[in-house]
Design a protein around this motif. Structure first.
Motif, short mmCIF file in Angstrom:
data_model
loop_
_atom_site.label_atom_id
_atom_site.label_comp_id
_atom_site.label_asym_id
_atom_site.label_seq_id
_atom_site.Cartn_x
_atom_site.Cartn_y
_atom_site.Cartn_z
N PRO A 189 0.83 -1.20 0.00
CA PRO A 189 0.00 0.00 0.00
C PRO A 189 0.87 1.25 0.00
N PRO A 190 0.36 2.36 -0.51
CA PRO A 190 1.15 3.59 -0.56
C PRO A 190 1.59 4.09 0.81
N THR A 191 0.82 3.74 1.86
CA THR A 191 1.18 4.19 3.21
C THR A 191 2.51 3.61 3.67
N ASP A 192 2.95 2.50 3.07
CA ASP A 192 4.23 1.90 3.43
C ASP A 192 5.39 2.81 3.08
N TRP A 193 5.14 3.81 2.22
CA TRP A 193 6.21 4.73 1.82
C TRP A 193 6.38 5.89 2.79
N LYS A 194 5.52 5.96 3.81
CA LYS A 194 5.61 7.07 4.77
C LYS A 194 6.95 7.11 5.49
N ASP A 195 7.51 5.94 5.77
CA ASP A 195 8.74 5.86 6.55
C ASP A 195 9.99 5.72 5.68
N LYS A 196 9.81 5.88 4.37
CA LYS A 196 10.96 5.75 3.46
C LYS A 196 11.31 7.10 2.86
N ALA A 197 12.59 7.33 2.69
CA ALA A 197 13.06 8.58 2.09
C ALA A 197 12.45 9.78 2.78
N GLU A 198 12.34 9.71 4.10
CA GLU A 198 11.81 10.80 4.91
C GLU A 198 10.39 11.19 4.50
N GLY A 199 9.67 10.24 3.95
CA GLY A 199 8.28 10.49 3.57
C GLY A 199 8.11 11.28 2.28
N ARG A 200 9.20 11.61 1.62
CA ARG A 200 9.11 12.46 0.42
C ARG A 200 8.44 11.72 -0.73
N ILE A 201 8.76 10.43 -0.91
CA ILE A 201 8.14 9.65 -1.98
C ILE A 201 6.63 9.56 -1.74
N PHE A 202 6.23 9.27 -0.49
CA PHE A 202 4.82 9.17 -0.14
C PHE A 202 4.09 10.48 -0.45
N SER A 203 4.69 11.59 -0.11
CA SER A 203 4.08 12.90 -0.35
C SER A 203 3.81 13.13 -1.82
N ARG A 204 4.79 12.81 -2.67
CA ARG A 204 4.62 12.99 -4.11
C ARG A 204 3.56 12.03 -4.68
N LEU A 205 3.58 10.79 -4.18
CA LEU A 205 2.61 9.82 -4.67
C LEU A 205 1.18 10.26 -4.39
N MET A 206 0.96 10.86 -3.22
CA MET A 206 -0.37 11.32 -2.85
C MET A 206 -0.87 12.41 -3.80
N GLU A 207 0.05 13.21 -4.31
CA GLU A 207 -0.33 14.33 -5.18
C GLU A 207 -0.50 13.91 -6.64
N MET A 208 0.31 12.97 -7.10
CA MET A 208 0.37 12.72 -8.54
C MET A 208 -0.32 11.45 -9.00
N ALA A 209 -0.85 10.64 -8.07
CA ALA A 209 -1.45 9.38 -8.48
C ALA A 209 -2.68 9.03 -7.64
N LYS A 210 -3.71 8.57 -8.30
CA LYS A 210 -4.89 8.06 -7.62
C LYS A 210 -4.57 6.67 -7.10
N GLN A 211 -4.81 6.44 -5.81
CA GLN A 211 -4.48 5.16 -5.21
C GLN A 211 -5.68 4.22 -5.26
N ILE A 212 -5.48 3.03 -5.82
CA ILE A 212 -6.57 2.05 -5.94
C ILE A 212 -6.08 0.68 -5.49
N HIS A 213 -6.81 0.09 -4.56
CA HIS A 213 -6.47 -1.25 -4.07
C HIS A 213 -7.24 -2.28 -4.88
N LEU A 214 -6.53 -3.16 -5.56
CA LEU A 214 -7.15 -4.26 -6.31
C LEU A 214 -7.25 -5.47 -5.38
N ASP A 215 -8.40 -5.59 -4.75
CA ASP A 215 -8.64 -6.68 -3.80
C ASP A 215 -9.53 -7.71 -4.47
N CYS A 216 -8.94 -8.47 -5.38
CA CYS A 216 -9.74 -9.43 -6.16
C CYS A 216 -8.93 -10.71 -6.40
N PRO A 217 -9.61 -11.79 -6.82
CA PRO A 217 -8.92 -13.07 -7.07
C PRO A 217 -7.86 -12.94 -8.16
N ASP A 218 -7.06 -13.97 -8.28
CA ASP A 218 -5.98 -13.98 -9.26
C ASP A 218 -6.55 -13.88 -10.66
#
Length: 281
Positions: free
Chosen positions: A241-270
């Motif tokens: 999940p994108p939240t896993d990036w909060k603790d990486k690279a001082e949260g900078r990657i997470f911050s950019r991801l929140m602004e530039m990409a719509k987050q969608i969880h694909l919770d479906c069968p194979d």
């Protein structure tokens, strides 16, 4: 498969019942292959006197000069599409896969499919900054399929230059190779980075699969940040999940991801196990 609704190209016979005027079509079920292939339509191929030999010209006695064969334009347009798909690096399994041929019965897949379709259809209406996608979910949930379908459709519809890359194999490892004196890529670090930064639409597959290091996170942030600043569309697929990036690279990657990409969880069968390569309509 008729491509009439997926491309503005019209180099065939308008009355052709097979290509509907495009000049070529998509053969989806290719023996011993998981990918489709583009074929010249019979409406231009059957009456082709050049025999399909480049540069697709024929001699006209009445004018005493070489003229384009009846198949010339259709073959050239087909070749352009093939070139762009090859240059994009789309894996064979996903070549020419399109959004209209997918099963959307799973609600999470439907939501992601709708956003993917919006990116494609609204591409020419870009008065506003267009978001990319961060597709995350388990193995086989259809993330890469959707991402590559977006690239295929942007190429077919608009002749757009796109790029697909595995984050570790095609991006980070390639940069590392540029540091090795014995490598053909030695000294090309900035050229490699520019290729990834400048392309209009970039798919970064398996985002987060790299071994964590300050160097890797720095490279990822620089790429994401540059594309954000240049308003380029980036589509990322990940098992985390994108939240896993909060603790990486001082949260900078997470911050950019929140602004530039719509987050969608694909919770479906194979998806790969339940659908054949081109069997889903």
């Amino acid at each position: 498969m008729n491509l009439k609704n997926l491309t503005p190209i019209r180099e065939g016979s308008p009355s052709c019942k097979f290509c509907a005027g495009v000049g070529f079509l998509l053969e989806e079920n290719v023996k011993n292959s998981s990918s489709g292939v583009l074929l010249l339509c019979s409406c231009v191929g059957e009456s082709c006197p050049c025999g399909g030999k480049a540069p697709y010209m024929v001699y006209d006695e009445s004018q005493n000069r070489m003229l384009p064969c009846v198949c010339h334009n259709a073959r050239m347009e087909l070749g352009k599409v093939e070139y762009l798909v090859k240059k994009a690096g789309i894996p064979a399994r996903y070549k020419y896969r399109t959004l209209d041929r997918m099963d959307t019965t799973e609600l999470s897949f439907l939501a992601a499919h709708d956003w993917a379709n919006d990116i494609v259809i609204q591409w020419k209406e870009r008065e506003r900054i267009q978001q990319g996608l961060y597709l995350w979910g388990g193995t086989g949930s259809g993330k890469t399929l959707l991402a590559c379908a977006i690239l295929n459709e942007l190429i077919l519809r608009y002749g757009l230059e796109c790029k697909y890359a595995k984050i570790n194999r095609d991006f980070l490892s390639t940069i590392r190779d540029s540091y090795q004196k014995e490598s053909e890529l030695h000294g090309m670090e900035q050229t490699i980075k520019k290729q990834f930064a400048d392309v209009e639409v970039l798919v970064l597959d398996d985002f987060g699969a790299n071994k964590e290091s300050d160097w890797a996170n720095s490279q990822l942030y620089d790429l994401i940040d540059t594309r954000y600043e240049e308003e380029k569309v980036t589509i990322l697929t990940s098992n985390i999940p994108p939240t896993d990036w909060k603790d990486k690279a001082e949260g900078r990657i997470f911050s950019r991801l929140m602004e530039m990409a719509k987050q969608i969880h694909l919770d479906c069968p194979d998806y790969r196990l339940s659908h054949s390569a081109f069997g889903t309509h």
